[in-house]
Design a protein around this motif. Structure first.
Motif, PDB file in Angstrom:
ATOM      1  N   MET A  38      30.385  96.410  31.423  1.00  0.00           N
ATOM      2  CA  MET A  38      29.022  96.342  32.320  1.00  0.00           C
ATOM      3  C   MET A  38      28.530  97.462  32.091  1.00  0.00           C
ATOM      4  O   MET A  38      27.219  98.319  33.201  1.00  0.00           O
ATOM      5  CB  MET A  38      30.377  97.112  33.536  1.00  0.00           C
ATOM      6  N   SER A  39      27.597  97.407  30.615  1.00  0.00           N
ATOM      7  CA  SER A  39      26.172  98.618  30.068  1.00  0.00           C
ATOM      8  C   SER A  39      25.143  97.466  31.070  1.00  0.00           C
ATOM      9  O   SER A  39      25.321  96.665  30.749  1.00  0.00           O
ATOM     10  CB  SER A  39      27.120  98.777  29.088  1.00  0.00           C
ATOM     11  N   LYS A  40      24.170  98.421  31.211  1.00  0.00           N
ATOM     12  CA  LYS A  40      22.714  97.341  31.651  1.00  0.00           C
ATOM     13  C   LYS A  40      21.962  96.987  30.346  1.00  0.00           C
ATOM     14  O   LYS A  40      21.855  98.100  29.489  1.00  0.00           O
ATOM     15  CB  LYS A  40      22.357  98.609  32.807  1.00  0.00           C
ATOM     16  N   LEU A  41      21.874  95.841  30.623  1.00  0.00           N
ATOM     17  CA  LEU A  41      21.062  95.816  29.209  1.00  0.00           C
ATOM     18  C   LEU A  41      19.575  95.905  29.634  1.00  0.00           C
ATOM     19  O   LEU A  41      17.997  96.104  29.447  1.00  0.00           O
ATOM     20  CB  LEU A  41      21.290  94.010  29.066  1.00  0.00           C
ATOM     21  N   ALA A  42      18.672  95.148  31.159  1.00  0.00           N
ATOM     22  CA  ALA A  42      17.844  95.463  31.792  1.00  0.00           C
ATOM     23  C   ALA A  42      17.353  95.098  33.247  1.00  0.00           C
ATOM     24  O   ALA A  42      18.904  95.243  34.172  1.00  0.00           O
ATOM     25  CB  ALA A  42      17.383  94.341  31.153  1.00  0.00           C
ATOM     26  N   THR A  43      16.578  96.259  33.587  1.00  0.00           N
ATOM     27  CA  THR A  43      16.235  96.626  34.988  1.00  0.00           C
ATOM     28  C   THR A  43      14.654  95.742  35.064  1.00  0.00           C
ATOM     29  O   THR A  43      13.809  96.733  34.471  1.00  0.00           O
ATOM     30  CB  THR A  43      16.134  98.020  34.935  1.00  0.00           C
ATOM     31  N   LEU A  44      14.906  94.506  35.773  1.00  0.00           N
ATOM     32  CA  LEU A  44      13.807  94.472  36.256  1.00  0.00           C
ATOM     33  C   LEU A  44      13.722  94.057  38.160  1.00  0.00           C
ATOM     34  O   LEU A  44      13.650  94.197  38.592  1.00  0.00           O
ATOM     35  CB  LEU A  44      13.942  92.523  36.021  1.00  0.00           C
ATOM     36  N   THR A  45      11.736  94.311  37.259  1.00  0.00           N
ATOM     37  CA  THR A  45      11.808  95.462  39.045  1.00  0.00           C
ATOM     38  C   THR A  45       9.975  94.409  38.917  1.00  0.00           C
ATOM     39  O   THR A  45       9.493  93.896  38.133  1.00  0.00           O
ATOM     40  CB  THR A  45      11.169  96.418  38.909  1.00  0.00           C
ATOM     41  N   GLY A  46       9.736  94.367  40.283  1.00  0.00           N
ATOM     42  CA  GLY A  46       8.602  93.226  40.861  1.00  0.00           C
ATOM     43  C   GLY A  46       8.255  93.151  42.521  1.00  0.00           C
ATOM     44  O   GLY A  46       7.151  93.260  43.017  1.00  0.00           O
ATOM     45  N   HIS A  47       9.583  93.198  42.898  1.00  0.00           N
ATOM     46  CA  HIS A  47       9.827  92.397  43.774  1.00  0.00           C
ATOM     47  C   HIS A  47      10.033  93.980  45.233  1.00  0.00           C
ATOM     48  O   HIS A  47      10.067  95.179  44.712  1.00  0.00           O
ATOM     49  CB  HIS A  47      11.243  92.137  44.783  1.00  0.00           C
ATOM     50  N   THR A  48       9.242  93.526  46.240  1.00  0.00           N
ATOM     51  CA  THR A  48       8.950  95.177  46.982  1.00  0.00           C
ATOM     52  C   THR A  48       9.743  95.032  48.144  1.00  0.00           C
ATOM     53  O   THR A  48       9.495  95.790  48.943  1.00  0.00           O
ATOM     54  CB  THR A  48       7.802  95.194  47.127  1.00  0.00           C
ATOM     55  N   PHE A  49      10.782  93.816  48.550  1.00  0.00           N
ATOM     56  CA  PHE A  49      11.587  93.939  49.097  1.00  0.00           C
ATOM     57  C   PHE A  49      13.326  93.664  49.019  1.00  0.00           C
ATOM     58  O   PHE A  49      13.134  92.656  47.426  1.00  0.00           O
ATOM     59  CB  PHE A  49      11.089  92.922  50.601  1.00  0.00           C
ATOM     60  N   ARG A  50      14.036  93.650  49.468  1.00  0.00           N
ATOM     61  CA  ARG A  50      15.583  93.229  49.203  1.00  0.00           C
ATOM     62  C   ARG A  50      15.407  91.695  48.126  1.00  0.00           C
ATOM     63  O   ARG A  50      14.971  91.051  48.762  1.00  0.00           O
ATOM     64  CB  ARG A  50      15.720  93.256  50.021  1.00  0.00           C
ATOM     65  N   VAL A  51      16.440  91.843  48.026  1.00  0.00           N
ATOM     66  CA  VAL A  51      16.052  90.451  46.419  1.00  0.00           C
ATOM     67  C   VAL A  51      17.502  90.091  47.398  1.00  0.00           C
ATOM     68  O   VAL A  51      18.493  90.150  46.559  1.00  0.00           O
ATOM     69  CB  VAL A  51      16.026  90.480  45.266  1.00  0.00           C
ATOM     70  N   LEU A  52      16.607  88.473  48.018  1.00  0.00           N
ATOM     71  CA  LEU A  52      18.012  88.152  49.204  1.00  0.00           C
ATOM     72  C   LEU A  52      18.730  86.647  48.437  1.00  0.00           C
ATOM     73  O   LEU A  52      19.468  86.314  48.379  1.00  0.00           O
ATOM     74  CB  LEU A  52      17.391  87.676  50.163  1.00  0.00           C
ATOM     75  N   TYR A  53      17.732  86.118  47.062  1.00  0.00           N
ATOM     76  CA  TYR A  53      18.483  84.879  46.255  1.00  0.00           C
ATOM     77  C   TYR A  53      17.984  84.681  45.439  1.00  0.00           C
ATOM     78  O   TYR A  53      17.257  85.299  44.767  1.00  0.00           O
ATOM     79  CB  TYR A  53      17.747  83.046  47.298  1.00  0.00           C
ATOM     80  N   LEU A  54      19.019  83.964  44.522  1.00  0.00           N
ATOM     81  CA  LEU A  54      19.286  84.142  42.831  1.00  0.00           C
ATOM     82  C   LEU A  54      19.574  82.751  42.988  1.00  0.00           C
ATOM     83  O   LEU A  54      20.997  82.059  43.626  1.00  0.00           O
ATOM     84  CB  LEU A  54      20.690  85.242  42.891  1.00  0.00           C
ATOM     85  N   ALA A  55      19.202  81.769  41.530  1.00  0.00           N
ATOM     86  CA  ALA A  55      19.186  81.070  41.132  1.00  0.00           C
ATOM     87  C   ALA A  55      19.667  81.072  39.759  1.00  0.00           C
ATOM     88  O   ALA A  55      18.439  81.146  38.868  1.00  0.00           O
ATOM     89  CB  ALA A  55      19.186  80.269  41.929  1.00  0.00           C
ATOM     90  N   ILE A  56      20.023  79.759  38.614  1.00  0.00           N
ATOM     91  CA  ILE A  56      19.964  79.690  37.102  1.00  0.00           C
ATOM     92  C   ILE A  56      19.456  77.982  37.114  1.00  0.00           C
ATOM     93  O   ILE A  56      19.893  77.898  37.541  1.00  0.00           O
ATOM     94  CB  ILE A  56      21.496  80.370  36.972  1.00  0.00           C
ATOM     95  N   SER A  57      18.738  78.439  36.090  1.00  0.00           N
ATOM     96  CA  SER A  57      18.497  76.555  36.058  1.00  0.00           C
ATOM     97  C   SER A  57      19.042  76.068  34.744  1.00  0.00           C
ATOM     98  O   SER A  57      20.031  76.296  34.716  1.00  0.00           O
ATOM     99  CB  SER A  57      17.479  77.027  34.697  1.00  0.00           C
ATOM    100  N   PRO A  58      19.684  74.649  35.241  1.00  0.00           N
ATOM    101  CA  PRO A  58      20.396  73.884  34.507  1.00  0.00           C
ATOM    102  C   PRO A  58      20.689  74.198  32.986  1.00  0.00           C
ATOM    103  O   PRO A  58      21.584  74.188  32.548  1.00  0.00           O
ATOM    104  CB  PRO A  58      19.625  72.496  34.724  1.00  0.00           C
ATOM    105  N   ASP A  59      19.421  74.300  32.390  1.00  0.00           N
ATOM    106  CA  ASP A  59      19.673  75.282  30.797  1.00  0.00           C
ATOM    107  C   ASP A  59      20.784  76.646  30.377  1.00  0.00           C
ATOM    108  O   ASP A  59      20.860  76.876  29.444  1.00  0.00           O
ATOM    109  CB  ASP A  59      18.476  74.678  30.255  1.00  0.00           C
TER     110      ASP A  59
END
Length: 103
Positions: A38-59
């Motif tokens: 559970m070590s952090k590999l990356a922190t991705l930022t860019g959204h200015t409000f709560r990140v409500l949805y997440l999906a992963i591609s078929p690949d």
């Protein structure tokens, strides 16, 4: 595991021992974690409000996030099974509707 902000979503990688969490108050970020340490590999930022949805591609390589800021962001987060041996990581931002690469 205390993440320091509201957890909205979790998704496991299909290709490597990693997972992604998305967050709301107070950071509005996406975090890539190595499992089981559970070590952090990356922190991705860019959204200015709560990140409500997440999906992963078929690949299993790309995630898409949707937030209260009315944007979708595409992130190339997980390597393909072929490129797992290359473990380079770079920190980047993203803009709406543009793919962003972290490896």
């Amino acid at each position: 595991m205390d993440t320091g902000s509201q957890v909205c979503n979790l998704v496991w990688s299909k290709n490597v021992n990693e997972l992604v969490s998305t967050h709301g108050y107070s950071q509005n970020q996406i975090i890539v974690w190595r499992y089981p340490t559970m070590s952090k590999l990356a922190t991705l930022t860019g959204h200015t409000f709560r990140v409500l949805y997440l999906a992963i591609s078929p690949d299993g390589q790309t995630i898409v996030t949707g937030a209260g800021d009315e944007t979708l962001r595409f992130w190339n987060v997980f390597p393909s099974p072929k490129s797992q041996s290359s473990d380079s990581l770079s920190s980047i931002g993203a803009t709406s509707f543009v793919r962003s690469y972290i490896r």
